[in-house]
Motif scaffolding. Structure first.
Motif, mmCIF file in Angstrom:
data_model
loop_
_atom_site.group_PDB
_atom_site.id
_atom_site.type_symbol
_atom_site.label_atom_id
_atom_site.label_comp_id
_atom_site.label_asym_id
_atom_site.label_seq_id
_atom_site.Cartn_x
_atom_site.Cartn_y
_atom_site.Cartn_z
ATOM 1 N N ALA A 162 0.834 -1.202 0.000
ATOM 2 C CA ALA A 162 0.000 0.000 0.000
ATOM 3 C C ALA A 162 0.867 1.250 0.000
ATOM 4 N N ARG A 163 0.349 2.293 -0.612
ATOM 5 C CA ARG A 163 1.014 3.588 -0.521
ATOM 6 C C ARG A 163 0.739 4.151 0.877
ATOM 7 N N PRO A 164 1.766 4.600 1.559
ATOM 8 C CA PRO A 164 1.544 4.957 2.975
ATOM 9 C C PRO A 164 0.480 6.037 3.177
ATOM 10 N N ASP A 165 0.492 7.087 2.377
ATOM 11 C CA ASP A 165 -0.440 8.174 2.703
ATOM 12 C C ASP A 165 -1.863 7.881 2.258
ATOM 13 N N THR A 166 -2.075 6.992 1.297
ATOM 14 C CA THR A 166 -3.448 6.656 0.934
ATOM 15 C C THR A 166 -3.887 5.344 1.575
ATOM 16 N N GLY A 167 -2.927 4.513 1.978
ATOM 17 C CA GLY A 167 -3.270 3.232 2.583
ATOM 18 C C GLY A 167 -3.830 2.222 1.605
ATOM 19 N N LEU A 168 -3.617 2.418 0.330
ATOM 20 C CA LEU A 168 -4.194 1.527 -0.677
ATOM 21 C C LEU A 168 -3.130 1.094 -1.665
ATOM 22 N N TRP A 169 -3.282 -0.128 -2.179
ATOM 23 C CA TRP A 169 -2.508 -0.467 -3.364
ATOM 24 C C TRP A 169 -3.387 -0.232 -4.580
ATOM 25 N N ASN A 170 -2.730 -0.110 -5.749
ATOM 26 C CA ASN A 170 -3.409 0.423 -6.932
ATOM 27 C C ASN A 170 -4.691 -0.305 -7.304
ATOM 28 N N ALA A 171 -4.579 -1.653 -7.401
ATOM 29 C CA ALA A 171 -5.723 -2.394 -7.932
ATOM 30 C C ALA A 171 -6.925 -2.308 -7.000
ATOM 31 N N PRO A 207 14.211 31.482 0.930
ATOM 32 C CA PRO A 207 13.728 30.574 1.978
ATOM 33 C C PRO A 207 12.372 29.963 1.627
ATOM 34 N N GLU A 208 12.159 28.715 2.046
ATOM 35 C CA GLU A 208 10.871 28.048 1.859
ATOM 36 C C GLU A 208 9.811 28.817 2.621
ATOM 37 N N LYS A 209 8.636 29.039 1.968
ATOM 38 C CA LYS A 209 7.620 29.767 2.724
ATOM 39 C C LYS A 209 6.318 28.987 2.822
ATOM 40 N N GLU A 210 5.605 28.918 1.708
ATOM 41 C CA GLU A 210 4.228 28.437 1.847
ATOM 42 C C GLU A 210 4.144 26.941 2.137
ATOM 43 N N HIS A 211 4.815 26.170 1.332
ATOM 44 C CA HIS A 211 4.685 24.723 1.476
ATOM 45 C C HIS A 211 5.989 24.130 1.952
ATOM 46 N N PRO A 212 6.094 23.795 3.226
ATOM 47 C CA PRO A 212 7.298 23.084 3.630
ATOM 48 C C PRO A 212 7.286 21.709 2.958
ATOM 49 N N PRO A 213 8.422 21.242 2.506
ATOM 50 C CA PRO A 213 8.406 19.941 1.809
ATOM 51 C C PRO A 213 7.957 18.849 2.754
ATOM 52 N N LEU A 214 6.977 18.076 2.290
ATOM 53 C CA LEU A 214 6.515 16.956 3.100
ATOM 54 C C LEU A 214 7.558 15.868 3.048
ATOM 55 N N GLU A 215 7.420 14.945 3.956
ATOM 56 C CA GLU A 215 8.306 13.792 3.870
ATOM 57 C C GLU A 215 7.962 13.038 2.605
ATOM 58 N N PRO A 216 8.964 12.789 1.801
ATOM 59 C CA PRO A 216 8.647 12.033 0.581
ATOM 60 C C PRO A 216 8.036 10.697 0.940
ATOM 61 N N ALA A 217 6.927 10.374 0.283
ATOM 62 C CA ALA A 217 6.282 9.090 0.543
ATOM 63 C C ALA A 217 7.217 7.987 0.096
ATOM 64 N N THR A 218 7.343 6.989 0.902
ATOM 65 C CA THR A 218 8.242 5.903 0.535
ATOM 66 C C THR A 218 7.453 4.703 0.079
ATOM 67 N N ALA A 219 8.089 3.957 -0.758
ATOM 68 C CA ALA A 219 7.394 2.814 -1.340
ATOM 69 C C ALA A 219 7.193 1.739 -0.282
#
Lengths: 381, 640
Positions: free
Chosen positions: A30-39, B628-640
């Motif tokens: 699952a993608r962490p922020d959506t909690g879902l896998w694609n299918a 400097p970063e203002k409006e949108h601080p970078p979110l943590e990149p979503a990891t696989a």
């Protein structure tokens, strides 16, 4: 076409082949922020669309039913025990498909296969009952609508006086099994007619009016349609276009139908017939003769219980047909999950197969859910 | 079909070794049975543009009949050619009323379902959306391919219907029952108008109307597969840091469009199945009891409702109107932000407006049906919702207009089309407001006013947006620019002639000219007798028709430019427009898998002319703009 042959060999190995220098993320985990896998997201979206599809069809049902004149929406025609059995079978298969998925999650592959096989068998039984029993029955049953103006002539079979006294909807249709029809063959092509009678094995019971009027024993309503459609040369001297003055048209005129009545028409005033019964009624011993000039729609409102018979059967065949196609699709997908391809997938990545089963299972539950709506609106209401 | 999609980039820079999987794809796999979203986008685009031009040609034929009713089509022997291929439809090069109706129905169908939706939604969506969100491809590449194939089959089915006995569908693109049920009904005679003899019979399935329905079923399936794919892709495959409010507006437009297609199309599929049953199985879903056709009782059971078809049809077809325009607005938003060198004005308001618009579009459908006698209460409800839906539409247009304010506008070719889009879309939108009112609509319904109103939205609206998009993203798809001079010629002639077509139609409509008159209104005194602005109704037909043909000529520079620039255009850099969104960080053309390195997003989509930044644009994937970063601080990149 260079490369075409290479492709056809490689196709048997899809998971590694398709994307040589890229990987689509979140196909299994699952993608962490959506909690879902694609299918999983995909199938829910697809099901949302399916809800709208069947929603459209059901709204058609509601529209037609509310718009039908009193007495023109049949009740209790379908076989409720058989329908209940099919409902139970479908619900059972919904349970087994969950068990199959759970077995995969627990990495019990043999149990998965057993549960999946039960699911497939349930789906096949459902379709078999539909296609080999319920639908064909409709095509040998016969019904004719009587013109309301002459309904009194058939009071013995309709029982409208009784129904009106009780405050119930009137009845205009006489149903049963077609036994004999009386035809006038004056305009018909005699050779074509004889061939048809022989080919269909019809028996001539009576001949009147110098052989012009025949009474034939028929096997099913389709015989009557075939007889009506025998061509003959009809001439019309008033036609302005000379090319169309003589034309080929239906040459046989049906004069009357004789049918073995359904219980509801055989005994129309019986209080037992006022509401649909769980156990279907059998045919009675009684017969009735309906004359063509008394049939509604200029003598066109007769047929077997086929889609064109009435709004009820139109929407019945359309919805159960489309639902049946969905069942078939589900069964085919489940069969794919039993093939060696899927066994290999299990060996490589059991979670992937579990996800596939989950997605197909969601679809299967939806198909089940549709039936939960179909069953009451056609069988019970 | 001509993207030189070399995979050398990815190979060289990734340094992966895929062993025996590493091979050049053959022609069929690369261009025809491709699962790559970019190739599918181009397939959709080219097929769609061809259909768009074909639909336009049908209209040009109709315009000849309207301007010169009953005359032989004598242009370059075209009439004789058509008479050869369509002896019953165009005997001696003169159009029959049936053929005119076929052309009208198929013009609408082809333009909407085979032209604009495939190009504006499917082509640009497929090509651009995964690139703009930083994805390697669509989530379901094979379903994506199936979507195009279903579309292609649907398109071919529609084309075949021209050549079956009885000709193509002729009951309007709305296919209203009972007309659509009884037109060309199975078993009917096809009569040669010249000899008045029966030449053939209409087949059970291979007749125009039934093929139309079958074609629609394929097209609906195609858009279902496409929209599931789009929504999943946008939700699941956004690059790390690409939060919802950092999505380019085009992606939002595609997302809302997909939802509309996903939920609005199935009821039409249901209705199509019912109409198919009506035609093939003889049911009466849409046929009332006691229907007489040509003096004969129609032999069906009856009991159906023609109004049911209209409800189911417009439940699709009103959201469909927004399906046609929203991708266009999305394209224009990209082009405007890029060419004014400033952020889109009111980005958040636009996002909210487009979401509200998407929702409201589901509850306005019956304003197409005021004339059906469905009742004053129902009409009042739909009148109210229709007025409400103009609010988000006006928000979108106003935000785009204000975006121009204070910008240092570059009038590139895409920007020319974008600037023209706004007032033209405005004309289309504002002329729609009177139609929302029941009382006005009763007079204007089915007149040329309606034609002018919705064509202002889809022709100089969406089609101009399509042109803007083609000129804008062409360098990304091919690595070369389209010729600027030819582009300007294309634009200026197009804008003149397209207004020459549709502006007079408002006049004709208010005169009371009906949209379906085969002879252009010649037999009606209301059109030939009354003079408005120096011309009578029928004389305005000449102005319109000549504008239409000249508009056709004005497309030739574009067609030439489109193909010529593939090989001979000026070489383009990776980011020729100095744009901020992610697709411009990928190589041109992007390889299979799109990006050399998976991008990470650090900022909003339109950071143009940020004070203190080192250049006048800061790409989304750039981590450090020197400020400097203002409006949108970078979110943590979503990891696989």
């Amino acid at each position: 076409m260079p490369g075409f042959r290479k492709r056809s060999i490689r196709r048997w190995n899809p998971p590694q082949h398709s994307f040589s220098n890229m990987e689509i993320p979140y196909t299994i985990s699952a993608r962490p922020d959506t909690g879902l896998w694609n299918a999983k997201l995909g199938i829910w979206l697809f099901l949302a669309s399916e809800v709208m599809l069947f929603g459209g069809l059901f709204s058609g049902y509601v529209f037609l039913r509310l718009g039908s004149a009193p007495g023109y929406w049949p009740h209790g025609l379908l076989n409720v025990p058989v329908g209940s059995m099919n409902t139970a079978i479908l619900i059972l298969s919904s349970v087994t498909v969950v068990m199959a998925w759970a077995s995969l999650k627990m990495r019990q592959f043999t149990r998965y296969q057993i549960y999946m096989a039960i699911t497939i068998i349930c789906g096949i039984i459902f379709l078999a009952v539909k296609l080999a029993y319920e639908w064909p029955q409709k095509f040998v049953h016969f019904g004719a609508y009587i013109k309301p103006a002459v309904a009194e002539k058939y009071e013995d079979y309709l029982g409208n006086k009784h129904l009106i006294e009780k405050g119930l909807e009137p009845r205009y249709e006489i149903t049963g099994h077609l036994h004999e029809i009386e035809i006038n063959r004056a305009d018909a092509d005699p050779a074509e007619l004889d061939t048809l009678i022989k080919a269909r094995g019809l028996e001539v019971v009576k001949t009147e009016d110098e052989g012009k009027v025949l009474t034939l024993k028929v096997h099913s309503p389709s015989d009557a349609v075939a007889l009506r459609d025998v061509l003959g040369v009809i001439s019309n001297p008033d036609e302005p276009n000379p090319a169309k003055r003589t034309r080929k048209a239906h040459g046989v005129k049906i004069e009357a139908f004789e049918l073995a009545l359904d219980e509801i028409n055989a005994n129309p005033t019986s209080p037992e017939n006022e509401r649909p019964r769980f156990i279907p009624r059998s045919l009675s011993e009684k017969t009735a003769t309906i004359h063509m000039e008394d049939i509604d729609g200029d003598g066109q409102a007769w047929s077997s219980f086929e889609p064109r018979h009435s709004s009820y059967f139109a929407v019945y065949f359309t919805i159960t047909g489309l639902h049946g196609l969905h069942v078939l699709a589900g069964v085919l997908v489940f069969c794919y999950y039993m093939l060696p391809v899927s066994t290999r997938l299990y060996r490589q990545n059991p979670e992937h197969l579990a996800n596939r089963v989950e997605v197909a299972g969601l679809f299967w539950h939806f198909v089940d859910l549709v039936w939960i709506f179909v069953f009451p609106i056609f069988y019970l209401l | 079909m001509a993207t030189p999609t070399t995979s050398t980039h990815a190979h060289g820079e990734h340094g992966h070794d895929h062993g025996d999987h590493h091979h050049e794809l053959g022609f069929w796999q690369k261009y025809v049975f491709s699962t790559d979203h970019k190739v599918i986008g181009i397939q959709y685009g080219v097929t769609g543009l061809i259909f768009l031009f074909f639909g336009f040609c049908l209209m040009m034929l109709m315009r000849f009949q309207l301007a010169y009713p009953g005359e032989e089509l004598h242009f370059l022997g075209l009439g004789r050619l058509l008479a050869y291929f369509f002896p019953t439809e165009m005997p001696k090069g003169i159009m029959t009323p049936d053929f005119y109706n076929s052309l009208g129905a198929m013009h609408g169908t082809i333009m909407v379902f085979l032209g604009i939706v495939p190009v504006a939604f499917a082509a640009f969506g497929n090509y651009v959306v995964p690139l703009q969100i930083g994805a390697p491809d669509m989530t379901f590449p094979k379903i994506n391919m199936a979507s195009y194939q279903a579309f292609f089959v649907g398109g071919v089915t529609m084309l075949i219907s021209f050549f079956v006995p009885g000709g193509a569908a002729k009951s309007g693109w709305t296919s209203y029952s009972p007309l659509a049920n009884v037109a060309d009904h199975p078993g009917a005679d096809v009569i040669d108008p010249a000899t008045n003899l029966v030449v053939s019979h209409v087949h059970m399935i291979f007749n125009g109307q039934t093929l139309w329905i079958l074609g629609m079923v394929f097209l609906i399936t195609s858009s279902l597969l496409g929209s599931v794919n789009f929504i999943t892709t946008i939700i699941q495959l956004r690059a790390p840091g690409m939060t919802w409010m950092r999505l380019p507006f085009f992606v939002w437009a595609q997302l809302v469009t997909s939802v509309l297609l996903l939920l609005a199309f199935p009821p039409l599929e249901a209705a199509s199945v019912m109409q198919l049953m009506d035609r093939v199985a003889g049911t009466s879903f849409f046929l009332p009891t006691g229907l007489y056709v040509g003096g004969h009782l129609w032999g069906n059971s009856g009991g159906g409702s023609p109004l049911l078809w209209q409800h189911l049809f417009w439940f699709l077809a009103h959201p469909e109107v927004y399906v046609l325009i929203l991708p266009g607005i999305g394209i224009i938003a990209e082009v405007v932000a890029n060419n004014t060198r400033k952020p889109l004005w009111g980005y958040k308001a636009m996002v909210m407006a487009i979401l509200v618009l998407g929702f409201l579009s589901f509850i306005v459908w019956a304003h197409h049906m005021y004339l059906t006698g469905m009742g004053a209460k129902v009409s009042a409800f739909f009148q109210t919702t229709t007025i409400i839906i103009s609010i988000p539409s006006v928000i979108l247009l106003t935000a785009l207009m204000i975006s121009l304010w204070g910008g240092s506008i570059r009038f590139t070719v895409p920007m020319l089309f974008a600037t023209a889009f706004m007032p033209e879309f405005g004309i289309g939108g504002l002329t729609g407001i009177p139609l929302a009112f029941n009382a006005v609509d009763l007079y204007l319904h089915d007149t040329y006013y309606i034609i002018a109103h919705f064509h202002y939205i889809v022709a100089p609206g969406t089609i101009f947006a399509i042109f803007a998009g083609v000129y804008y993203w062409y360098p990304k798809a091919t690595g070369r620019m389209m010729n600027d001079t030819l582009g300007r010629i294309h634009f200026f002639f197009s804008i003149i002639f397209i207004n020459g077509i549709f502006m007079p139609m408002f006049i004709q409509g208010m005169m009371g000219m009906h949209r379906r008159w085969y002879d252009g209104g010649l037999s009606y005194p209301v059109t030939s007798g009354r003079v408005v602005l120096g011309y009578s109704g029928t004389e305005w037909n000449h102005v319109i028709s000549w504008s239409a043909w000249l508009l056709g000529v004005a497309q030739l520079p574009f067609i030439f430019n489109f193909f010529w620039s593939i090989r001979h255009g000026k070489k383009a850099s990776i980011n020729p427009w100095d744009s901020t969104t992610l697709e411009w960080t990928a190589p041109s053309p992007p390889p299979h898998g799109n990006f050399d390195h998976p991008p990470t997003v650090y900022r909003g989509p339109y950071e143009y002319s940020v004070p203190g930044a080192s250049s006048d644009f800061t790409p989304q994937a750039q981590s450090d703009a020197g400020i400097p970063e203002k409006e949108h601080p970078p979110l943590e990149p979503a990891t696989a």
